[in-house]
Design a protein around this motif. Sequence first.
Motif, short mmCIF file in Angstrom:
data_model
loop_
_atom_site.label_atom_id
_atom_site.label_comp_id
_atom_site.label_asym_id
_atom_site.label_seq_id
_atom_site.Cartn_x
_atom_site.Cartn_y
_atom_site.Cartn_z
N ASN A 159 0.90 -1.52 -0.15
CA ASN A 159 -0.11 -0.02 -0.22
C ASN A 159 0.51 1.51 -0.31
OD1 ASN A 159 -2.73 -1.68 0.01
ND2 ASN A 159 -2.51 -1.38 2.09
N THR A 160 2.27 1.50 0.57
CA THR A 160 2.75 2.70 0.87
C THR A 160 3.43 2.24 -0.60
OG1 THR A 160 3.73 2.27 3.11
CG2 THR A 160 5.15 3.52 1.85
N LEU A 161 3.79 1.93 -1.48
CA LEU A 161 4.65 1.89 -2.91
C LEU A 161 3.51 2.13 -3.89
CD1 LEU A 161 6.81 -1.35 -2.41
CD2 LEU A 161 7.31 0.64 -2.53
N THR A 162 2.40 1.63 -3.30
CA THR A 162 1.12 2.04 -3.91
C THR A 162 1.27 4.36 -4.60
OG1 THR A 162 0.40 -0.05 -4.24
CG2 THR A 162 -1.21 2.08 -5.09
N GLU A 163 0.84 4.30 -3.20
CA GLU A 163 0.69 5.19 -2.45
C GLU A 163 1.90 6.30 -3.33
OE1 GLU A 163 -1.25 9.19 -0.68
OE2 GLU A 163 -1.74 6.47 -1.41
N ILE A 164 3.19 5.72 -3.19
CA ILE A 164 3.81 6.88 -3.39
C ILE A 164 3.96 7.02 -4.99
CG2 ILE A 164 6.87 7.10 -3.70
CD1 ILE A 164 7.01 5.13 -1.15
N THR A 165 3.84 5.39 -5.41
CA THR A 165 3.86 5.68 -6.61
C THR A 165 2.63 6.78 -7.09
OG1 THR A 165 4.28 4.10 -7.72
CG2 THR A 165 3.03 4.53 -9.12
N ARG A 166 1.58 7.00 -6.39
CA ARG A 166 0.15 8.23 -6.59
C ARG A 166 0.99 9.57 -5.67
NH1 ARG A 166 -3.32 11.39 -4.27
NH2 ARG A 166 -2.39 10.40 -2.55
N LEU A 167 1.57 9.23 -5.45
CA LEU A 167 2.06 11.41 -5.28
C LEU A 167 3.31 11.55 -6.03
CD1 LEU A 167 2.54 10.54 -0.97
CD2 LEU A 167 0.38 12.04 -2.32
N MET A 168 3.61 10.27 -6.56
CA MET A 168 4.54 10.44 -7.63
C MET A 168 4.24 12.36 -9.08
SD MET A 168 7.92 10.10 -6.46
CE MET A 168 9.51 10.44 -7.66
N LYS A 169 2.89 11.64 -8.86
CA LYS A 169 2.21 12.37 -10.07
C LYS A 169 1.32 13.79 -9.42
CE LYS A 169 1.75 8.25 -12.10
NZ LYS A 169 -0.12 7.12 -13.06
N LYS A 170 1.07 14.12 -8.18
CA LYS A 170 0.95 15.26 -7.36
C LYS A 170 1.96 15.58 -6.62
CE LYS A 170 -3.88 12.54 -8.14
NZ LYS A 170 -5.26 12.30 -6.81
N ASP A 171 2.36 14.94 -5.54
CA ASP A 171 3.03 16.13 -4.48
C ASP A 171 3.83 15.74 -4.23
OD1 ASP A 171 4.18 17.43 -2.43
OD2 ASP A 171 1.68 17.57 -1.80
N VAL A 172 5.29 15.51 -5.04
CA VAL A 172 6.55 14.68 -5.37
C VAL A 172 7.51 14.68 -3.20
CG1 VAL A 172 8.86 15.10 -6.12
CG2 VAL A 172 7.04 15.31 -7.74
N ASP A 173 6.93 16.82 -3.39
CA ASP A 173 7.69 16.31 -1.40
C ASP A 173 7.17 15.81 -1.00
OD1 ASP A 173 9.28 18.97 -2.46
OD2 ASP A 173 7.20 20.06 -1.99
N GLU A 174 5.32 15.71 -0.64
CA GLU A 174 4.89 13.92 0.40
C GLU A 174 5.38 12.23 0.19
OE1 GLU A 174 3.92 15.04 2.59
OE2 GLU A 174 2.02 15.95 2.70
N ALA A 175 6.05 12.59 -1.60
CA ALA A 175 6.33 11.17 -1.74
C ALA A 175 7.65 11.01 -1.46
CB ALA A 175 6.59 11.18 -3.50
N ASP A 176 8.41 11.90 -1.68
CA ASP A 176 10.08 11.77 -1.57
C ASP A 176 9.95 11.63 0.51
OD1 ASP A 176 10.68 12.48 -3.35
OD2 ASP A 176 11.06 14.45 -3.20
N THR A 177 9.11 12.46 1.33
CA THR A 177 8.88 12.68 2.66
C THR A 177 8.75 10.90 3.12
OG1 THR A 177 8.22 14.86 2.79
CG2 THR A 177 7.70 12.95 4.72
N MET A 178 7.45 10.31 2.15
CA MET A 178 7.13 9.12 2.36
C MET A 178 8.36 7.83 2.32
SD MET A 178 3.57 7.54 1.10
CE MET A 178 2.84 5.93 1.73
N ILE A 179 8.49 8.34 1.19
CA ILE A 179 10.45 7.16 0.94
C ILE A 179 11.21 7.27 1.76
CG2 ILE A 179 11.99 6.95 -1.10
CD1 ILE A 179 10.10 8.44 -3.67
#
Length: 226
Positions: A159-179
């Motif tokens: 689920n986390t990886l799926t959410e990262i994939t989604r955030l990479m298209k909308k909010d890169v900063d949040e995706a970086d934080t999540m990674i």
Amino acid sequence: YQGYFGSLKDKDPITLRESITWQLQWWYIWLGLAPLILLLAKKFPVTRPGGPKNLAIHIPAAVALSFAHTATQTFLNWCADTVAGKGPAFWPMVMKMGFSELLQLGLLFYAVIVAVASALNYYKIYEQEELKASRLEAELSQTQFQAMKMQVYPHFLFNTLTEITRLMKKDVDEADTMIARLGDFLRFSIENIGTQVVALQRELNFLKCYLEIERIRTQNRLSFDL
């Protein structure tokens, strides 16, 4: 050759054939006694904690077998000398040779056989312990791997990886934080495998990584205080 040349100074020197025959008798008789000595060495090992007590068995056995060896060889020599018409009385010959340096050589040879058997037995035990340790290490690695899988929670990771994939298209900063939080979460999981006691601060850091990931996944609907 030592026996042959050593007897040349005697009044009645032995022949080279007699010397070889004597030596063959000496070794072949010990060859016949060797299985019994190996059995004693295996049944009463001297390399284990009870080794010194087993010496009380090996010492009398060494004396008895050495004397039996010497008596057997003396008997064979007496028979050969008797056939040749020059043999002395049997028992004086046994007593003379039985308590000579032959007995000392017999004790030494017994000790050598026991030492070799003990070394082989010790090496066998060492190999068994090494194999056992390897198996335990493999089992430990498997257990650690299973524990890590249980800690990571497959659904949580997917689920986390799926959410990262989604955030990479909308909010890169949040995706970086999540990674970054996911990386810290995995590192804490691996480092704590096999640890029985964990510092409170370390456990709180682990929980913080998990909660930060969940906060981003729920789009900041989750709030928490540490």
